[in-house]
Design an enzyme around this catalytic site. Structure first.
Site, mmCIF file in Angstrom:
data_model
loop_
_atom_site.group_PDB
_atom_site.id
_atom_site.type_symbol
_atom_site.label_atom_id
_atom_site.label_comp_id
_atom_site.label_asym_id
_atom_site.label_seq_id
_atom_site.Cartn_x
_atom_site.Cartn_y
_atom_site.Cartn_z
ATOM 1 N N HIS A 221 0.837 -1.205 0.000
ATOM 2 C CA HIS A 221 0.000 0.000 0.000
ATOM 3 C C HIS A 221 0.869 1.251 0.000
ATOM 4 O O HIS A 221 0.610 2.208 -0.735
ATOM 5 C CB HIS A 221 -0.898 0.062 1.244
ATOM 6 C CG HIS A 221 -1.955 -0.975 1.311
ATOM 7 N ND1 HIS A 221 -2.132 -1.764 2.427
ATOM 8 C CD2 HIS A 221 -2.909 -1.347 0.428
ATOM 9 C CE1 HIS A 221 -3.148 -2.570 2.229
ATOM 10 N NE2 HIS A 221 -3.638 -2.349 1.013
ATOM 11 N N LYS B 87 -15.497 -8.387 3.932
ATOM 12 C CA LYS B 87 -14.289 -8.606 4.738
ATOM 13 C C LYS B 87 -14.604 -8.440 6.217
ATOM 14 O O LYS B 87 -15.457 -7.652 6.604
ATOM 15 C CB LYS B 87 -13.192 -7.615 4.342
ATOM 16 C CG LYS B 87 -12.688 -7.787 2.920
ATOM 17 C CD LYS B 87 -11.580 -6.804 2.606
ATOM 18 C CE LYS B 87 -11.066 -7.001 1.192
ATOM 19 N NZ LYS B 87 -10.004 -6.034 0.859
ATOM 20 N N ARG C 224 -1.244 -6.285 -8.346
ATOM 21 C CA ARG C 224 -0.198 -7.218 -7.956
ATOM 22 C C ARG C 224 -0.042 -8.344 -8.957
ATOM 23 O O ARG C 224 1.048 -8.807 -9.214
ATOM 24 C CB ARG C 224 -0.512 -7.822 -6.578
ATOM 25 C CG ARG C 224 -0.457 -6.837 -5.454
ATOM 26 C CD ARG C 224 -0.912 -7.490 -4.191
ATOM 27 N NE ARG C 224 -2.293 -7.933 -4.375
ATOM 28 C CZ ARG C 224 -3.137 -8.196 -3.409
ATOM 29 N NH1 ARG C 224 -2.759 -8.102 -2.173
ATOM 30 N NH2 ARG C 224 -4.365 -8.574 -3.659
ATOM 31 N N SER D 3 -3.037 -7.713 2.657
ATOM 32 C CA SER D 3 -3.436 -7.548 4.065
ATOM 33 C C SER D 3 -4.036 -8.822 4.635
ATOM 34 O O SER D 3 -3.751 -9.202 5.769
ATOM 35 C CB SER D 3 -4.444 -6.403 4.205
ATOM 36 O OG SER D 3 -3.856 -5.174 3.898
#
Length: 167
Positions: free
Chosen positions: A17, A41, A91, A129
């Site tokens: 990040h 989440k 990513r 994360s």
């Protein structure tokens, strides 16, 4: 003034990040980091804790950076902030497929705001994360993936909620 919005849950904020924030801050005169909730989440940290983490971690970055929370459609938030661009990090190919679809939907909602994709630094591409939390919950070392301060936050939270997998 060019305003960019970098949205995310940042639960917790990682070195990946931070790479995107540093680079995004160079593309925009003003970078707004939008800390949000995601119904799919289960966050380890409250939105207030995540905002405090992001503010602390971004304090030394050059440029005009604002950290705010939002709980709305991204394009509504971006418009409220006067953004001309959404900054997103990529990513892997799986990220691209999801982000491409989201960018298309966002363009349908507001075609005046562009989505800008930044490839994660090669050394940071595997960091997520979700995986950082999972590693920490099983007692693994996360120092390669987050700053020392964030590592301390995560370790403290894990000790409070309890590790998984035994001793």
């Amino acid at each position: 003034m060019r305003t960019g919005v970098y949205p995310g849950t940042f639960d917790p904020i990682t070195r990946g990040h931070m790479d995107i924030i540093r680079r995004g801050a160079k593309l925009a005169d003003r970078l707004v980091i939008g800390v949000t909730t995601n119904p799919s989440k289960n966050p380890m940290f409250s939105i207030e804790e995540r905002m405090a983490m992001v503010k602390r971690e971004t304090g030394g970055i050059e440029g005009e950076i604002h950290v705010v929370s939002f709980d709305s459609l991204l394009m509504d938030f971006a418009e409220r902030e006067g953004a001309s661009m959404i900054v997103r990090g990529l990513r892997a190919v799986a990220d691209f497929e999801y982000e491409y679809q989201m960018a298309g939907m966002n363009q349908q909602l507001n075609d005046r705001i562009e989505t800008v994709f930044l490839m994660a630094d090669v050394s940071l591409q595997p960091i997520a994360s979700k995986l950082v939390k999972e590693i920490a919950l099983y007692g693994g070392a996360i120092g390669k993936f987050v700053s020392p301060a964030v590592e301390a936050d995560v370790v403290a939270r894990v000790s409070k909620i309890g590790r998984k997998g035994g001793a």
